[in-house]
Design a protein around this motif. Structure first.
Motif, PDB file in Angstrom:
ATOM      1  N   ALA A  25     -23.728 -19.989  26.152  1.00 31.99           N
ATOM      2  CA  ALA A  25     -23.380 -19.115  27.352  1.00 31.99           C
ATOM      3  C   ALA A  25     -24.521 -17.810  27.193  1.00 31.99           C
ATOM      4  CB  ALA A  25     -22.041 -18.313  27.098  1.00 31.99           C
ATOM      5  N   VAL A  26     -25.722 -18.290  26.858  1.00 32.81           N
ATOM      6  CA  VAL A  26     -26.958 -17.267  26.910  1.00 32.81           C
ATOM      7  C   VAL A  26     -28.363 -17.948  27.428  1.00 32.81           C
ATOM      8  CG1 VAL A  26     -25.983 -16.046  24.785  1.00 32.81           C
ATOM      9  CG2 VAL A  26     -27.637 -18.124  24.553  1.00 32.81           C
ATOM     10  N   LYS A  27     -28.937 -17.133  27.963  1.00 28.81           N
ATOM     11  CA  LYS A  27     -30.174 -17.262  28.438  1.00 28.81           C
ATOM     12  C   LYS A  27     -31.153 -17.808  27.675  1.00 28.81           C
ATOM     13  CE  LYS A  27     -33.277 -16.581  32.200  1.00 28.81           C
ATOM     14  NZ  LYS A  27     -33.151 -17.639  33.358  1.00 28.81           N
ATOM     15  N   VAL A  28     -31.777 -18.928  27.739  1.00 27.76           N
ATOM     16  CA  VAL A  28     -32.661 -19.597  26.528  1.00 27.76           C
ATOM     17  C   VAL A  28     -33.972 -20.039  27.168  1.00 27.76           C
ATOM     18  CG1 VAL A  28     -30.766 -20.335  25.101  1.00 27.76           C
ATOM     19  CG2 VAL A  28     -31.538 -22.038  26.901  1.00 27.76           C
ATOM     20  N   SER A  29     -35.014 -20.557  26.422  1.00 24.85           N
ATOM     21  CA  SER A  29     -36.126 -20.888  26.762  1.00 24.85           C
ATOM     22  C   SER A  29     -36.473 -22.414  26.077  1.00 24.85           C
ATOM     23  CB  SER A  29     -37.529 -20.056  26.610  1.00 24.85           C
ATOM     24  OG  SER A  29     -37.572 -20.167  25.296  1.00 24.85           O
ATOM     25  N   ASP A  30     -37.382 -22.871  26.647  1.00 25.09           N
ATOM     26  CA  ASP A  30     -37.884 -24.113  25.844  1.00 25.09           C
ATOM     27  C   ASP A  30     -38.274 -24.181  24.157  1.00 25.09           C
ATOM     28  OD1 ASP A  30     -40.196 -23.091  26.423  1.00 25.09           O
ATOM     29  OD2 ASP A  30     -41.227 -24.671  27.359  1.00 25.09           O
ATOM     30  N   ASN A  31     -38.407 -22.794  23.845  1.00 25.54           N
ATOM     31  CA  ASN A  31     -38.845 -22.302  22.381  1.00 25.54           C
ATOM     32  C   ASN A  31     -37.611 -22.418  21.534  1.00 25.54           C
ATOM     33  OD1 ASN A  31     -41.594 -22.223  23.157  1.00 25.54           O
ATOM     34  ND2 ASN A  31     -41.299 -20.103  23.657  1.00 25.54           N
ATOM     35  N   TYR A  32     -36.394 -22.478  22.053  1.00 26.14           N
ATOM     36  CA  TYR A  32     -35.025 -22.469  21.311  1.00 26.14           C
ATOM     37  C   TYR A  32     -34.930 -23.662  21.092  1.00 26.14           C
ATOM     38  CZ  TYR A  32     -34.304 -17.516  23.013  1.00 26.14           C
ATOM     39  OH  TYR A  32     -34.268 -16.203  23.142  1.00 26.14           O
ATOM     40  N   THR A  33     -33.927 -23.633  19.762  1.00 24.11           N
ATOM     41  CA  THR A  33     -33.314 -24.999  19.335  1.00 24.11           C
ATOM     42  C   THR A  33     -32.137 -24.609  18.617  1.00 24.11           C
ATOM     43  OG1 THR A  33     -33.703 -27.148  18.241  1.00 24.11           O
ATOM     44  CG2 THR A  33     -34.652 -25.023  17.035  1.00 24.11           C
ATOM     45  N   CYS A  34     -31.190 -25.472  18.516  1.00 30.77           N
ATOM     46  CA  CYS A  34     -29.778 -25.329  17.633  1.00 30.77           C
ATOM     47  C   CYS A  34     -29.350 -26.363  17.298  1.00 30.77           C
ATOM     48  CB  CYS A  34     -28.727 -24.461  18.503  1.00 30.77           C
ATOM     49  SG  CYS A  34     -27.942 -25.229  19.681  1.00 30.77           S
ATOM     50  N   ASP A  35     -28.368 -26.305  16.357  1.00 28.79           N
ATOM     51  CA  ASP A  35     -27.560 -27.468  15.765  1.00 28.79           C
ATOM     52  C   ASP A  35     -26.392 -28.011  16.849  1.00 28.79           C
ATOM     53  OD1 ASP A  35     -29.011 -27.485  13.551  1.00 28.79           O
ATOM     54  OD2 ASP A  35     -27.768 -25.828  12.447  1.00 28.79           O
ATOM     55  N   SER A  36     -26.380 -27.534  17.947  1.00 27.57           N
ATOM     56  CA  SER A  36     -25.334 -28.031  18.944  1.00 27.57           C
ATOM     57  C   SER A  36     -26.274 -29.237  20.101  1.00 27.57           C
ATOM     58  CB  SER A  36     -24.605 -27.071  19.683  1.00 27.57           C
ATOM     59  OG  SER A  36     -24.000 -26.262  18.801  1.00 27.57           O
ATOM     60  N   PHE A  37     -27.574 -29.409  19.604  1.00 26.72           N
ATOM     61  CA  PHE A  37     -28.438 -30.033  20.678  1.00 26.72           C
ATOM     62  C   PHE A  37     -27.631 -31.292  20.757  1.00 26.72           C
ATOM     63  CE2 PHE A  37     -31.953 -32.782  20.915  1.00 26.72           C
ATOM     64  CZ  PHE A  37     -32.545 -32.282  21.926  1.00 26.72           C
ATOM     65  N   GLU A  38     -28.000 -31.657  22.195  1.00 28.58           N
ATOM     66  CA  GLU A  38     -27.601 -33.038  22.639  1.00 28.58           C
ATOM     67  C   GLU A  38     -28.696 -33.502  23.691  1.00 28.58           C
ATOM     68  OE1 GLU A  38     -24.900 -34.988  22.056  1.00 28.58           O
ATOM     69  OE2 GLU A  38     -24.159 -33.529  20.771  1.00 28.58           O
ATOM     70  N   MET A  39     -29.549 -34.481  23.011  1.00 23.73           N
ATOM     71  CA  MET A  39     -30.454 -34.847  23.811  1.00 23.73           C
ATOM     72  C   MET A  39     -30.033 -35.525  25.002  1.00 23.73           C
ATOM     73  SD  MET A  39     -33.871 -35.312  23.590  1.00 23.73           S
ATOM     74  CE  MET A  39     -34.524 -36.052  21.795  1.00 23.73           C
ATOM     75  N   LYS A  40     -31.013 -35.258  26.166  1.00 30.56           N
ATOM     76  CA  LYS A  40     -30.912 -35.767  27.363  1.00 30.56           C
ATOM     77  C   LYS A  40     -31.006 -37.280  27.278  1.00 30.56           C
ATOM     78  CE  LYS A  40     -32.506 -31.943  30.156  1.00 30.56           C
ATOM     79  NZ  LYS A  40     -33.467 -31.338  30.911  1.00 30.56           N
ATOM     80  N   ALA A  41     -30.167 -37.866  28.310  1.00 27.05           N
ATOM     81  CA  ALA A  41     -30.276 -39.425  28.385  1.00 27.05           C
ATOM     82  C   ALA A  41     -31.727 -39.954  28.467  1.00 27.05           C
ATOM     83  CB  ALA A  41     -29.253 -39.955  29.282  1.00 27.05           C
ATOM     84  N   ALA A  42     -32.475 -39.334  29.245  1.00 30.63           N
ATOM     85  CA  ALA A  42     -33.959 -39.951  29.467  1.00 30.63           C
ATOM     86  C   ALA A  42     -34.928 -38.853  29.623  1.00 30.63           C
ATOM     87  CB  ALA A  42     -33.793 -40.771  30.729  1.00 30.63           C
ATOM     88  N   LEU A  43     -36.021 -38.893  29.050  1.00 34.36           N
ATOM     89  CA  LEU A  43     -37.367 -38.195  28.880  1.00 34.36           C
ATOM     90  C   LEU A  43     -38.220 -38.702  29.833  1.00 34.36           C
ATOM     91  CD1 LEU A  43     -37.363 -36.816  25.454  1.00 34.36           C
ATOM     92  CD2 LEU A  43     -36.420 -35.493  27.395  1.00 34.36           C
ATOM     93  N   LYS A  44     -39.288 -38.011  30.337  1.00 34.76           N
ATOM     94  CA  LYS A  44     -40.103 -38.716  31.240  1.00 34.76           C
ATOM     95  C   LYS A  44     -41.306 -39.048  30.079  1.00 34.76           C
ATOM     96  CE  LYS A  44     -43.302 -38.142  35.009  1.00 34.76           C
ATOM     97  NZ  LYS A  44     -43.902 -37.248  35.924  1.00 34.76           N
ATOM     98  N   ASN A  45     -41.425 -40.306  29.931  1.00 32.37           N
ATOM     99  CA  ASN A  45     -42.625 -40.827  29.274  1.00 32.37           C
ATOM    100  C   ASN A  45     -43.414 -41.807  29.985  1.00 32.37           C
ATOM    101  OD1 ASN A  45     -44.095 -41.616  27.098  1.00 32.37           O
ATOM    102  ND2 ASN A  45     -42.612 -42.866  26.097  1.00 32.37           N
ATOM    103  N   ASP A  46     -44.519 -41.123  30.601  1.00 31.72           N
ATOM    104  CA  ASP A  46     -45.140 -41.924  31.533  1.00 31.72           C
ATOM    105  C   ASP A  46     -46.766 -41.811  31.058  1.00 31.72           C
ATOM    106  OD1 ASP A  46     -46.073 -43.503  33.637  1.00 31.72           O
ATOM    107  OD2 ASP A  46     -45.551 -41.861  35.109  1.00 31.72           O
ATOM    108  N   PRO A  47     -47.272 -42.299  29.911  1.00 28.22           N
ATOM    109  CA  PRO A  47     -48.589 -42.234  29.606  1.00 28.22           C
ATOM    110  C   PRO A  47     -49.672 -42.910  30.472  1.00 28.22           C
ATOM    111  CG  PRO A  47     -47.320 -43.349  27.986  1.00 28.22           C
ATOM    112  CD  PRO A  47     -46.513 -43.029  29.087  1.00 28.22           C
ATOM    113  N   ASN A  48     -50.187 -42.537  31.589  1.00 30.43           N
ATOM    114  CA  ASN A  48     -51.150 -43.230  32.190  1.00 30.43           C
ATOM    115  C   ASN A  48     -52.054 -42.138  32.787  1.00 30.43           C
ATOM    116  OD1 ASN A  48     -50.703 -42.615  35.197  1.00 30.43           O
ATOM    117  ND2 ASN A  48     -48.651 -43.277  34.441  1.00 30.43           N
TER     118      ASN A  48
END
Length: 82
Positions: A25-48
């Motif tokens: 329940a806090v505002k975060v940025s993409d620089n934050y990480t923690c042990d409660s991390f749950e990976m999103k089901a899919a990341l965009k991986n489109d190397p072209n």
């Protein structure tokens, strides 16, 4: 100490659209990480060429051949952050 780029809040299912962590329940940025991390089901991986930072620039290694959808070993993501 481990380096966990993939575990940043931007890749976590617990991040809401307004960048608040549902678990802590806090505002975060993409620089934050923690042990409660749950990976999103899919990341965009489109190397072209269409997603490459070098596409249509002076440092493209294949400027005569580069086209959206083409793959090469010099691909560089457009939005990479460390």
């Amino acid at each position: 100490m481990s380096i966990r780029i993939g575990n940043s809040c931007v890749n976590c299912e617990n991040l809401t659209e307004n960048e608040v962590c549902k678990v802590h329940a806090v505002k975060v940025s993409d620089n934050y990480t923690c042990d409660s991390f749950e990976m999103k089901a899919a990341l965009k991986n489109d190397p072209n060429c269409g997603t490459c930072a070098r596409y249509e620039s002076t440092n493209c290694v294949n400027p005569q051949k580069a086209a959206p959808g083409m793959l090469c070993s010099h691909w560089a993501p457009q939005n990479a952050q460390a």
